[in-house]
Design a protein around this motif. Structure first.
Motif, PDB file in Angstrom:
ATOM      1  N   UNK A  33       0.633  -1.093  -0.150  1.00 50.64           N
ATOM      2  CA  UNK A  33       0.097   0.164  -0.022  1.00 50.64           C
ATOM      3  C   UNK A  33       0.979   1.196   0.059  1.00 50.64           C
ATOM      4  N   UNK A  34       0.751   2.116  -1.118  1.00 53.28           N
ATOM      5  CA  UNK A  34       1.468   3.325  -0.966  1.00 53.28           C
ATOM      6  C   UNK A  34       0.769   4.419  -0.680  1.00 53.28           C
ATOM      7  N   UNK A  35       1.563   5.205  -0.197  1.00 53.20           N
ATOM      8  CA  UNK A  35       0.692   6.613   0.167  1.00 53.20           C
ATOM      9  C   UNK A  35       0.493   7.587  -1.033  1.00 53.20           C
ATOM     10  N   UNK A  36       1.057   7.355  -1.859  1.00 47.20           N
ATOM     11  CA  UNK A  36       0.941   8.275  -2.938  1.00 47.20           C
ATOM     12  C   UNK A  36       1.647   9.383  -3.044  1.00 47.20           C
ATOM     13  N   UNK A  37       1.966  10.215  -3.827  1.00 50.20           N
ATOM     14  CA  UNK A  37       3.055  11.370  -3.713  1.00 50.20           C
ATOM     15  C   UNK A  37       2.465  12.251  -2.858  1.00 50.20           C
ATOM     16  N   UNK A  38       3.463  12.667  -1.605  1.00 51.04           N
ATOM     17  CA  UNK A  38       2.890  14.042  -0.920  1.00 51.04           C
ATOM     18  C   UNK A  38       4.067  15.258  -1.159  1.00 51.04           C
ATOM     19  N   UNK A  39       3.373  16.102  -1.393  1.00 55.48           N
ATOM     20  CA  UNK A  39       4.181  17.353  -1.619  1.00 55.48           C
ATOM     21  C   UNK A  39       4.434  18.182  -0.456  1.00 55.48           C
ATOM     22  N   UNK A  40       5.712  18.242  -0.249  1.00 58.33           N
ATOM     23  CA  UNK A  40       6.360  18.876   1.025  1.00 58.33           C
ATOM     24  C   UNK A  40       6.833  20.196   0.757  1.00 58.33           C
ATOM     25  N   UNK A  41       6.451  20.900  -0.377  1.00 58.25           N
ATOM     26  CA  UNK A  41       7.030  22.186  -0.488  1.00 58.25           C
ATOM     27  C   UNK A  41       6.368  23.282   0.544  1.00 58.25           C
ATOM     28  N   UNK A  42       5.211  23.047   0.764  1.00 58.64           N
ATOM     29  CA  UNK A  42       4.608  24.068   1.617  1.00 58.64           C
ATOM     30  C   UNK A  42       4.164  23.215   2.976  1.00 58.64           C
ATOM     31  N   UNK A  43       4.773  22.096   3.270  1.00 58.92           N
ATOM     32  CA  UNK A  43       4.417  21.263   4.523  1.00 58.92           C
ATOM     33  C   UNK A  43       5.434  21.783   5.659  1.00 58.92           C
ATOM     34  N   UNK A  44       4.986  22.627   6.633  1.00 56.33           N
ATOM     35  CA  UNK A  44       5.903  22.998   7.779  1.00 56.33           C
ATOM     36  C   UNK A  44       5.452  22.743   9.090  1.00 56.33           C
ATOM     37  N   UNK A  45       4.384  22.032   9.327  1.00 59.41           N
ATOM     38  CA  UNK A  45       3.751  21.715  10.506  1.00 59.41           C
ATOM     39  C   UNK A  45       3.167  20.391  10.522  1.00 59.41           C
ATOM     40  N   UNK A  46       3.461  19.621  11.707  1.00 64.61           N
ATOM     41  CA  UNK A  46       2.890  18.373  11.820  1.00 64.61           C
ATOM     42  C   UNK A  46       1.470  18.623  12.118  1.00 64.61           C
ATOM     43  N   UNK A  47       0.381  17.661  11.559  1.00 69.29           N
ATOM     44  CA  UNK A  47      -1.012  18.192  11.662  1.00 69.29           C
ATOM     45  C   UNK A  47      -1.556  17.323  12.847  1.00 69.29           C
ATOM     46  N   UNK A  48      -1.241  15.986  12.796  1.00 63.87           N
ATOM     47  CA  UNK A  48      -1.515  15.094  13.665  1.00 63.87           C
ATOM     48  C   UNK A  48      -3.060  14.599  13.779  1.00 63.87           C
ATOM     49  N   UNK A  49      -3.442  14.000  14.703  1.00 66.90           N
ATOM     50  CA  UNK A  49      -4.920  13.575  15.011  1.00 66.90           C
ATOM     51  C   UNK A  49      -5.049  13.224  16.255  1.00 66.90           C
ATOM     52  N   UNK A  50      -6.313  13.130  16.732  1.00 70.75           N
ATOM     53  CA  UNK A  50      -6.838  12.867  17.899  1.00 70.75           C
ATOM     54  C   UNK A  50      -6.756  11.396  18.421  1.00 70.75           C
TER      55      UNK A  50
END
Length: 407
Positions: A390-407
């Protein structure tokens, strides 16, 4: 006579044992002294009695150390991941330089907080990715910076290290969160083999103490053990035209690696820990340049930081900026998969009472061969028509600066 560098050790079990050994076994001029140990469970240190025999005070928390009026020139943070940010910031705010073990922290937000505290304090904040302090790696990086290798084309690395059940019985091992709800995000890619993911970015940094930032990635993460997070990871990152492939698993029967192959326009750089343990650059004209063994002195990071403190320098090879690319990948992958880590098919898992000469553990039948095939072919498991992949697919990191997380 110069004042000795005062050191407080936070976390003396696990990898912290290596710092204790380095300091207690040091044979040169007495340039440092241990002023305190912070660990609520110091019995995890193999030389705890020797530390106590030297009348070194012990504390349950780093706050307690500083609240008692103690000062330290250097705080060595080798505690579990979820404590890295708080302990580092506490030490910096009290005027201590910091050598924090890898990874930086659990999240990008924590890393930024640590960098801000460093800047306010005007102190060193070094991250303990040991290969980044290795003369072999630094010489290779300097040649890359000088253009000897030409442009980077593609890089790959693989490490297959079995881990038995006991390895996961540590309270925070392979945890996504701890019992108090703090992010941990411990995994094979964020702990035991994090060095080799980091190293690909580090050697491509545009300065000695920076790393290349990946622009996008795709990942496949799996678990064989009954753990929260993953014990196997394949990550393919991209930056411009450069491709980087990282493969690692604890769900294997035998040790293999680390190995790497870094391809440039003018040379191919290779390393095999199962072979000569020597980094070697092979050039198109048939010449070969050898750089040495990057594992020769894994604790050189400690002496490098102490030396910088003595000289009044703020330069260290592995700054927090240099270490961030690895954490960027980890956070992005965890945000992509959350806690829904795919389990290897039960029919492929094998229990072994003596896993790789250790204790009881589990491995996945055929996974070593598959991952070696991925390494040779520069591919992901899902590209070999594996039914469970199972692949995540391509993740764009260019504007990724914070971990979002989940509850």
């Amino acid at each position: 006579m110069k004042d000795k560098v005062g050191i407080v050790l936070a976390g003396i079990g696990g990898f912290g044992n290596n710092y204790v050994n380095s300091l207690l076994d040091y044979k040169g001029e007495e340039i440092f002294e241990i002023r305190g140990v912070v660990d609520p469970r110091p019995e995890g240190c193999r030389r705890v009695n020797e530390l106590k025999s030297r009348n070194i005070p012990f504390y349950n928390s780093i706050e307690q150390f500083y609240e008692n009026g103690n000062r330290a020139d250097l705080a060595v943070i080798s505690s579990p991941i979820q404590f890295h940010c708080r302990q580092s910031c506490m030490a910096l705010s009290h005027g201590s330089h910091v050598l924090c073990e890898k990874p930086i922290a659990a999240t990008l937000q924590e890393a930024k907080k640590m960098a801000d505290e460093r800047d306010r304090a005007g102190k060193i904040l070094a991250i303990g990715f040991q290969w980044s302090y290795s003369p072999a790696i630094l010489a290779l990086k300097q040649d890359i910076l000088n253009g000897l290798m030409g442009k980077p084309l593609r890089l790959k690395t693989m490490t297959l290290w079995p881990r038995d059940y006991k390895y996961y019985k540590r309270g925070w091992a392979a945890k996504i969160k701890d019992a108090s709800g703090n992010w941990v995000l411990d995994s094979i890619a964020n702990n035991a083999t994090a060095h080799y993911l980091h190293n690909m970015f580090f050697i491509l940094g545009d300065k000695v103490n920076t790393s290349l930032r990946p622009e996008k990635l795709e990942a496949e993460v799996y678990r064989a053990n009954k753990i929260q997070n993953f014990d196997t990871a394949v990550i393919r990152a991209h930056s411009g035209n450069v491709k980087m492939l990282y493969i690692a698993s604890h769900a294997v029967e035998d040790n293999f690696g680390p190995v790497f192959c870094y391809e440039f326009e003018n040379a191919k750089v290779t390393y095999d820990e199962n072979g000569t343990r020597e980094i070697k650059a092979s050039f198109g004209d048939g010449t070969v340049k050898k750089y040495g063994d990057p594992t020769k002195d894994i604790m050189r990071k400690l002496s490098v930081v102490i030396d910088a403190i003595e000289k009044g320098s703020d330069f260290v090879p592995c700054s927090i900026e240099a270490a961030t690319s690895q954490l960027l990948c980890i956070n992005a992958i965890q945000d992509a998969v959350h806690e829904e880590i795919p389990q290897f098919p039960k029919e492929l898992t094998v229990e072994d009472k003596n896993l790789c000469g250790g204790g009881p553990g589990i491995y996945v039948r055929g996974i070593s061969d598959l991952l070696k095939k991925c390494y040779e072919g520069w591919k992901m498991p899902s590209e070999y028509d594996v039914s469970w992949a199972k692949n995540t697919g391509m993740i764009d990191l260019r504007h990724y600066d914070n971990f979002i997380g989940w509850k």
